[in-house]
Scaffold this active site. Structure first.
Site, mmCIF file in Angstrom:
data_model
loop_
_atom_site.group_PDB
_atom_site.id
_atom_site.type_symbol
_atom_site.label_atom_id
_atom_site.label_comp_id
_atom_site.label_asym_id
_atom_site.label_seq_id
_atom_site.Cartn_x
_atom_site.Cartn_y
_atom_site.Cartn_z
ATOM 1 C CG HIS A 7 -0.317 0.271 2.799
ATOM 2 N ND1 HIS A 7 0.105 -0.909 2.997
ATOM 3 C CD2 HIS A 7 -0.119 1.271 3.387
ATOM 4 C CE1 HIS A 7 0.620 -0.911 4.062
ATOM 5 N NE2 HIS A 7 0.462 0.411 4.418
ATOM 6 C CG HIS A 79 4.005 5.053 5.437
ATOM 7 N ND1 HIS A 79 2.622 5.193 6.542
ATOM 8 C CD2 HIS A 79 3.198 3.376 4.602
ATOM 9 C CE1 HIS A 79 1.911 4.163 6.427
ATOM 10 N NE2 HIS A 79 2.138 2.953 5.627
ATOM 11 C CD GLU A 130 3.392 0.058 7.068
ATOM 12 O OE1 GLU A 130 3.098 0.126 6.193
ATOM 13 O OE2 GLU A 130 2.706 -1.452 7.935
HETATM 14 CO CO CO Z 1 1.164 1.397 6.373
#
Ligand code: CO
Length: 134
Positions: A7, A79, A130
């Site tokens: 994502h 992020h 991440e």
């Molecule tokens: Co995230």
């Protein structure tokens, strides 16, 4: 080491307004809000055919995204999340390579119930990364 983009995350000051904008103006499917106290955020996910967009808003007084929203009051890209097959092996390889893992270096449980880690943005061209084990 890196797999798919899981994502892309956007920090927003008002999660309900952001959800309505993605749902009503962009015609997207948005999941219900999910509080993640361990991460200090509340999130929703915009489901897309090839990936997801995470919209995240602060939860609690000590939210790690509060300072980001102070600098970016309208919201902003926060992020990008890449999938890895073995998060501990990925972490160990990154540490040997001189990358900084945020927090105590141990994976936490992310929004999808899977282990996640964050890497220092200054080590990756100003972008918080991440990693999520899938
Ligand atoms: Co995230």
């Amino acid at each position: 080491m890196l797999g798919r983009v899981n994502h892309i995350a956007i920090a927003v000051p008002d999660l309900a307004a952001a959800t309505a904008s993605y749902r009503d103006r962009l015609g997207a499917v948005v999941t219900p809000p999910q509080a993640l106290p361990e991460h200090g955020v509340t999130v929703v996910f915009v489901d897309l055919p090839n990936t997801k967009v995470e919209l995240l808003a602060p939860l609690g007084e000590a939210s790690p995204i509060a300072a980001f929203l102070d600098r970016n009051p309208a919201g902003g890209m926060h992020h990008i999340c890449y999938e890895v097959s073995d998060i501990l092996a990925a972490r160990d390889r990154l540490v040997v390579a001189g990358a900084r893992v945020l927090g105590d270096g141990s994976p936490k449980t992310g929004a999808h119930g899977k282990p996640v880690l964050f890497l220092h943005p200054k080590d990756f061209f100003g972008t918080l990364i991440e990693l999520e084990e899938v």
